[in-house]
Design a protein around this motif. Structure first.
Motif, PDB file in Angstrom:
ATOM      1  N   TYR A 172       1.024  -1.054  -0.018  1.00  0.00           N
ATOM      2  CA  TYR A 172      -0.107  -0.092  -0.117  1.00  0.00           C
ATOM      3  C   TYR A 172       0.776   1.313  -0.031  1.00  0.00           C
ATOM      4  O   TYR A 172       2.170   1.079   0.149  1.00  0.00           O
ATOM      5  CB  TYR A 172      -0.924  -0.223   1.112  1.00  0.00           C
ATOM      6  N   TYR A 173       0.386   2.430   0.017  1.00  0.00           N
ATOM      7  CA  TYR A 173       0.937   3.427  -0.167  1.00  0.00           C
ATOM      8  C   TYR A 173       0.661   4.694   0.631  1.00  0.00           C
ATOM      9  O   TYR A 173      -0.463   4.684   1.138  1.00  0.00           O
ATOM     10  CB  TYR A 173       0.868   4.104  -1.704  1.00  0.00           C
ATOM     11  N   ILE A 174       1.753   5.710   0.923  1.00  0.00           N
ATOM     12  CA  ILE A 174       1.576   6.924   1.804  1.00  0.00           C
ATOM     13  C   ILE A 174       1.958   7.968   0.622  1.00  0.00           C
ATOM     14  O   ILE A 174       2.987   7.861   0.337  1.00  0.00           O
ATOM     15  CB  ILE A 174       2.137   6.836   3.150  1.00  0.00           C
ATOM     16  N   PRO A 175       1.088   8.961   0.450  1.00  0.00           N
ATOM     17  CA  PRO A 175       1.402  10.008  -0.386  1.00  0.00           C
ATOM     18  C   PRO A 175       2.307  10.906   0.223  1.00  0.00           C
ATOM     19  O   PRO A 175       2.683  11.186   1.316  1.00  0.00           O
ATOM     20  CB  PRO A 175       0.170  10.420  -0.693  1.00  0.00           C
ATOM     21  N   GLU A 176       2.809  11.795  -0.766  1.00  0.00           N
ATOM     22  CA  GLU A 176       3.815  12.693  -0.586  1.00  0.00           C
ATOM     23  C   GLU A 176       3.812  13.599  -1.282  1.00  0.00           C
ATOM     24  O   GLU A 176       3.297  13.530  -2.376  1.00  0.00           O
ATOM     25  CB  GLU A 176       5.334  12.319  -0.212  1.00  0.00           C
ATOM     26  N   LEU A 177       4.187  14.936  -1.255  1.00  0.00           N
ATOM     27  CA  LEU A 177       4.333  16.127  -1.854  1.00  0.00           C
ATOM     28  C   LEU A 177       5.285  16.440  -2.372  1.00  0.00           C
ATOM     29  O   LEU A 177       6.596  16.619  -1.801  1.00  0.00           O
ATOM     30  CB  LEU A 177       3.463  17.424  -1.273  1.00  0.00           C
ATOM     31  N   LEU A 178       5.654  16.415  -3.988  1.00  0.00           N
ATOM     32  CA  LEU A 178       6.683  16.984  -4.539  1.00  0.00           C
ATOM     33  C   LEU A 178       6.860  18.160  -5.052  1.00  0.00           C
ATOM     34  O   LEU A 178       5.952  18.662  -5.862  1.00  0.00           O
ATOM     35  CB  LEU A 178       7.229  15.814  -5.856  1.00  0.00           C
ATOM     36  N   THR A 179       7.993  18.885  -4.728  1.00  0.00           N
ATOM     37  CA  THR A 179       8.090  20.505  -5.094  1.00  0.00           C
ATOM     38  C   THR A 179       9.387  20.701  -5.633  1.00  0.00           C
ATOM     39  O   THR A 179      10.353  19.670  -5.559  1.00  0.00           O
ATOM     40  CB  THR A 179       7.733  21.186  -3.867  1.00  0.00           C
ATOM     41  N   ASN A 180       9.441  21.755  -6.219  1.00  0.00           N
ATOM     42  CA  ASN A 180      11.076  22.273  -6.744  1.00  0.00           C
ATOM     43  C   ASN A 180      12.054  22.063  -5.695  1.00  0.00           C
ATOM     44  O   ASN A 180      13.175  21.904  -5.998  1.00  0.00           O
ATOM     45  CB  ASN A 180      10.968  23.613  -7.243  1.00  0.00           C
ATOM     46  N   GLU A 181      11.545  22.269  -4.400  1.00  0.00           N
ATOM     47  CA  GLU A 181      12.581  22.255  -3.299  1.00  0.00           C
ATOM     48  C   GLU A 181      12.970  21.006  -2.802  1.00  0.00           C
ATOM     49  O   GLU A 181      13.935  20.701  -2.296  1.00  0.00           O
ATOM     50  CB  GLU A 181      12.133  23.338  -2.216  1.00  0.00           C
ATOM     51  N   GLY A 182      12.118  19.994  -2.975  1.00  0.00           N
ATOM     52  CA  GLY A 182      11.943  18.739  -2.333  1.00  0.00           C
ATOM     53  C   GLY A 182      10.774  17.913  -2.059  1.00  0.00           C
ATOM     54  O   GLY A 182       9.704  18.515  -2.558  1.00  0.00           O
ATOM     55  N   LYS A 226      -1.530  28.819   9.912  1.00  0.00           N
ATOM     56  CA  LYS A 226      -0.430  28.597  10.569  1.00  0.00           C
ATOM     57  C   LYS A 226       0.186  27.127  10.479  1.00  0.00           C
ATOM     58  O   LYS A 226       1.361  26.867  10.353  1.00  0.00           O
ATOM     59  CB  LYS A 226      -0.457  28.937  11.994  1.00  0.00           C
ATOM     60  N   ILE A 227      -0.776  26.411  10.497  1.00  0.00           N
ATOM     61  CA  ILE A 227      -0.453  24.668  10.268  1.00  0.00           C
ATOM     62  C   ILE A 227       0.150  24.703   8.991  1.00  0.00           C
ATOM     63  O   ILE A 227       1.203  24.064   8.674  1.00  0.00           O
ATOM     64  CB  ILE A 227      -1.680  23.759  10.709  1.00  0.00           C
ATOM     65  N   LEU A 228      -0.496  25.322   7.629  1.00  0.00           N
ATOM     66  CA  LEU A 228       0.113  25.057   6.654  1.00  0.00           C
ATOM     67  C   LEU A 228       1.552  25.829   6.482  1.00  0.00           C
ATOM     68  O   LEU A 228       2.336  25.215   5.721  1.00  0.00           O
ATOM     69  CB  LEU A 228      -1.039  25.883   5.587  1.00  0.00           C
ATOM     70  N   GLU A 229       1.646  27.030   7.110  1.00  0.00           N
ATOM     71  CA  GLU A 229       2.957  27.396   6.843  1.00  0.00           C
ATOM     72  C   GLU A 229       3.892  26.451   7.750  1.00  0.00           C
ATOM     73  O   GLU A 229       5.055  26.589   7.088  1.00  0.00           O
ATOM     74  CB  GLU A 229       3.119  28.953   7.782  1.00  0.00           C
ATOM     75  N   ASN A 230       3.565  25.991   8.932  1.00  0.00           N
ATOM     76  CA  ASN A 230       4.869  25.130   9.245  1.00  0.00           C
ATOM     77  C   ASN A 230       4.984  24.002   8.794  1.00  0.00           C
ATOM     78  O   ASN A 230       5.952  23.193   8.508  1.00  0.00           O
ATOM     79  CB  ASN A 230       4.233  24.796  10.819  1.00  0.00           C
ATOM     80  N   SER A 231       4.020  23.434   7.767  1.00  0.00           N
ATOM     81  CA  SER A 231       4.125  22.030   7.084  1.00  0.00           C
ATOM     82  C   SER A 231       5.273  22.183   6.004  1.00  0.00           C
ATOM     83  O   SER A 231       6.010  21.240   5.707  1.00  0.00           O
ATOM     84  CB  SER A 231       2.866  21.813   6.482  1.00  0.00           C
ATOM     85  N   VAL A 232       5.273  23.424   5.661  1.00  0.00           N
ATOM     86  CA  VAL A 232       6.451  23.694   4.485  1.00  0.00           C
ATOM     87  C   VAL A 232       7.771  23.228   5.101  1.00  0.00           C
ATOM     88  O   VAL A 232       8.661  23.120   4.414  1.00  0.00           O
ATOM     89  CB  VAL A 232       6.443  25.158   3.891  1.00  0.00           C
ATOM     90  N   THR A 233       8.272  23.509   6.448  1.00  0.00           N
ATOM     91  CA  THR A 233       9.320  23.277   7.107  1.00  0.00           C
ATOM     92  C   THR A 233       9.613  21.667   7.076  1.00  0.00           C
ATOM     93  O   THR A 233      10.600  21.101   7.325  1.00  0.00           O
ATOM     94  CB  THR A 233       9.306  23.846   8.476  1.00  0.00           C
ATOM     95  N   TYR A 234       8.628  20.898   6.524  1.00  0.00           N
ATOM     96  CA  TYR A 234       8.844  19.259   6.558  1.00  0.00           C
ATOM     97  C   TYR A 234       9.401  19.152   5.385  1.00  0.00           C
ATOM     98  O   TYR A 234       9.286  17.866   4.889  1.00  0.00           O
ATOM     99  CB  TYR A 234       7.511  18.584   6.869  1.00  0.00           C
ATOM    100  N   ILE A 235       9.867  19.905   4.318  1.00  0.00           N
ATOM    101  CA  ILE A 235      10.378  19.730   3.197  1.00  0.00           C
ATOM    102  C   ILE A 235      11.746  18.967   3.140  1.00  0.00           C
ATOM    103  O   ILE A 235      12.628  19.337   3.996  1.00  0.00           O
ATOM    104  CB  ILE A 235      10.819  20.971   2.243  1.00  0.00           C
ATOM    105  N   GLN A 236      11.806  17.890   2.445  1.00  0.00           N
ATOM    106  CA  GLN A 236      13.174  16.989   2.495  1.00  0.00           C
ATOM    107  C   GLN A 236      13.862  17.442   1.368  1.00  0.00           C
ATOM    108  O   GLN A 236      13.501  17.221   0.234  1.00  0.00           O
ATOM    109  CB  GLN A 236      12.990  15.623   2.558  1.00  0.00           C
ATOM    110  N   LYS A 237      14.944  18.548   1.463  1.00  0.00           N
ATOM    111  CA  LYS A 237      15.374  19.215   0.269  1.00  0.00           C
ATOM    112  C   LYS A 237      16.275  17.943  -0.507  1.00  0.00           C
ATOM    113  O   LYS A 237      16.645  16.936  -0.098  1.00  0.00           O
ATOM    114  CB  LYS A 237      16.759  20.017   1.258  1.00  0.00           C
ATOM    115  N   LYS A 238      16.311  18.532  -1.784  1.00  0.00           N
ATOM    116  CA  LYS A 238      16.874  17.558  -2.773  1.00  0.00           C
ATOM    117  C   LYS A 238      18.428  17.536  -2.433  1.00  0.00           C
ATOM    118  O   LYS A 238      19.061  18.720  -2.124  1.00  0.00           O
ATOM    119  CB  LYS A 238      16.466  18.225  -4.178  1.00  0.00           C
ATOM    120  N   THR A 239      18.898  16.470  -2.627  1.00  0.00           N
ATOM    121  CA  THR A 239      20.331  16.559  -2.461  1.00  0.00           C
ATOM    122  C   THR A 239      21.275  16.580  -4.132  1.00  0.00           C
ATOM    123  O   THR A 239      20.673  16.093  -4.828  1.00  0.00           O
ATOM    124  CB  THR A 239      20.918  15.190  -1.862  1.00  0.00           C
TER     125      THR A 239
END
Length: 235
Positions: A188-198, A222-235
């Motif tokens: 099964y799968y858990i979704p994630e969001l891919l952005t230009n940052e990660g 505020k919750i949405l703003e804080n969610s962006v901090t959970y970006i896993q940066k591209k390497t």
């Protein structure tokens, strides 16, 4: 506890009747350990990470991937195991998590994001939309807080809220849905969001915030703003 099944495997154009057993993880480990000296070959199933073992007598054992369930399958014929692997479907107990129950809908993201958002709208008796403006989010916060205080909230409600919030982020950040496979015989799968940052994988944070809304007033913007901090940066 054993559950017996009878299946018809199609092998080289012929119908072959074979039996297999669904067994608990303790029985899986016992069979593997007691017959380890009689192993003919082993491999890892590519699509789900399960461990497949073929014994010298032609029997076979399918063990779940690490942290992937509490049942395995013992086969009288290895050919039957190969047919089951080919089918991508395994008759073990499925998990009851939201992600497992909604697997088919998740596989169709982003098309089915409308399905999840419609479910949330129905629960709230309010048509949610994919907007990221302060006035709308303030009003939405009031509606969600009032709903939680006045209704017996199901766990599914929390998941519908967080999927909706990540869908808002998808629009704002010009992102794309992606699915992370989870270890299980029936993947099964858990979704994630891919952005230009990660990649953003904020589920624990979001579910925790919505879960606390029974005790504190939540601020969705505020919750949405804080969610962006959970970006896993591209390497």
């Amino acid at each position: 506890m054993l559950r017996n099944f009878l299946i018809i495997a199609i092998i080289m154009g012929k119908s072959v009747t074979a039996q297999y057993r669904i067994i608990d993880i303790d029985e899986v480990n016992r069979i593997y350990t007691e017959n380890i000296s009689d192993i003919e070959s082993e491999f890892i199933v590519e699509n789900n990470g399960a461990f497949a073992t073929i014994f010298n007598n032609g029997n076979a054992l399918l063990r779940p991937p690490v942290l992937g369930g509490n049942e395995g399958i013992y086969f009288d014929k290895s050919e039957t195991m190969f047919e089951m692997i080919k089918s991508l479907t395994y008759p073990v107990k499925s998990g009851k998590s939201f992600w497992e129950r909604k697997k088919n809908e998740l596989l169709e993201l982003p098309r089915t994001s409308k399905y999840f958002n419609a479910k949330l709208s129905e629960m709230l008796n309010y048509n949610v939309s994919l907007r990221y403006d302060s006035l709308y989010l303030k009003n939405l916060s009031i509606i969600v807080n009032n709903y939680i205080k006045n209704e017996k909230v199901s766990k599914d409600f929390e998941y519908y809220v967080v999927i909706y919030l990540v869908d808002i982020l998808r629009i704002k950040l010009n992102g794309e849905w992606n699915l992370r496979p989870q270890p299980a015989l029936n993947t099964y799968y858990i979704p994630e969001l891919l952005t230009n940052e990660g990649a953003i994988y904020p589920w624990n944070y979001l579910l925790g915030q919505i879960g606390m809304s029974s005790f504190i007033t939540i601020n969705i913007e505020k919750i949405l703003e804080n969610s962006v901090t959970y970006i896993q940066k591209k390497t």
